[in-house]
Design an enzyme around this catalytic site. Sequence first.
Site, PDB file in Angstrom:
ATOM      1  N   ASN A   7       0.974  -1.052   0.197  1.00  0.00           N
ATOM      2  CA  ASN A   7       0.074  -0.166  -0.267  1.00  0.00           C
ATOM      3  C   ASN A   7       0.841   1.143  -0.277  1.00  0.00           C
ATOM      4  OD1 ASN A   7      -1.260   2.529   0.565  1.00  0.00           O
ATOM      5  ND2 ASN A   7      -2.444   1.329   2.265  1.00  0.00           N
ATOM      6  N   ARG A   9       0.319   4.087   0.324  1.00  0.00           N
ATOM      7  CA  ARG A   9       0.134   5.595   1.750  1.00  0.00           C
ATOM      8  C   ARG A   9       0.876   5.518   3.128  1.00  0.00           C
ATOM      9  NH1 ARG A   9      -5.601   7.648   0.889  1.00  0.00           N
ATOM     10  NH2 ARG A   9      -4.504   9.493   2.222  1.00  0.00           N
ATOM     11  N   CYS A  10       1.338   3.865   3.149  1.00  0.00           N
ATOM     12  CA  CYS A  10       1.405   3.090   4.592  1.00  0.00           C
ATOM     13  C   CYS A  10       2.972   3.353   3.988  1.00  0.00           C
ATOM     14  CB  CYS A  10       1.186   1.833   4.388  1.00  0.00           C
ATOM     15  SG  CYS A  10       1.828   0.563   5.593  1.00  0.00           S
ATOM     16  N   SER A  11       3.130   4.381   5.425  1.00  0.00           N
ATOM     17  CA  SER A  11       4.447   4.499   5.859  1.00  0.00           C
ATOM     18  C   SER A  11       5.193   3.410   6.082  1.00  0.00           C
ATOM     19  CB  SER A  11       4.519   5.333   6.508  1.00  0.00           C
ATOM     20  OG  SER A  11       4.206   4.508   8.018  1.00  0.00           O
ATOM     21  N   ARG A  14       6.158   1.205   2.619  1.00  0.00           N
ATOM     22  CA  ARG A  14       7.052   2.266   1.488  1.00  0.00           C
ATOM     23  C   ARG A  14       8.719   1.862   2.317  1.00  0.00           C
ATOM     24  NH1 ARG A  14       3.204   6.211   2.599  1.00  0.00           N
ATOM     25  NH2 ARG A  14       4.915   7.341   3.573  1.00  0.00           N
TER      26      ARG A  14
END
Length: 113
Positions: A7, A9-11, A14
């Site tokens: 995802n 948008r998920c730190s 990433r």
Amino acid sequence: MTTLYHNPRCSKSRQALQLLEEEGETIEIIKYLETPPSHQELKQVIELLGIKPIALIRTNEAAWKENYKGKALTDDELIDAMIKYPKLIERPIAIKGTHAVIGRPPQKVLDIL
């Protein structure tokens, strides 16, 4: 090759991707929010992780609280809930061969290399 259920948008997701890239790993990225896995695919992931489906569910998500919290669900019903609401799937998940891990903390993805 490592498959990463990701995802962007998920730190944590990433960070896991960055760690795999730094190791020079070839990565197949599956953006599971855009393309949810099939029932069989998710069942296979859960088997590789060696967990019960409930352990892969983000129980603090609104979709869980509003639709499933407090209900006695079978494993298949839990898998179907994750397919219907992919935000419920814990992330990131890294898979290499017959090994899989949930990248929490992100450094755990290195365990499968």
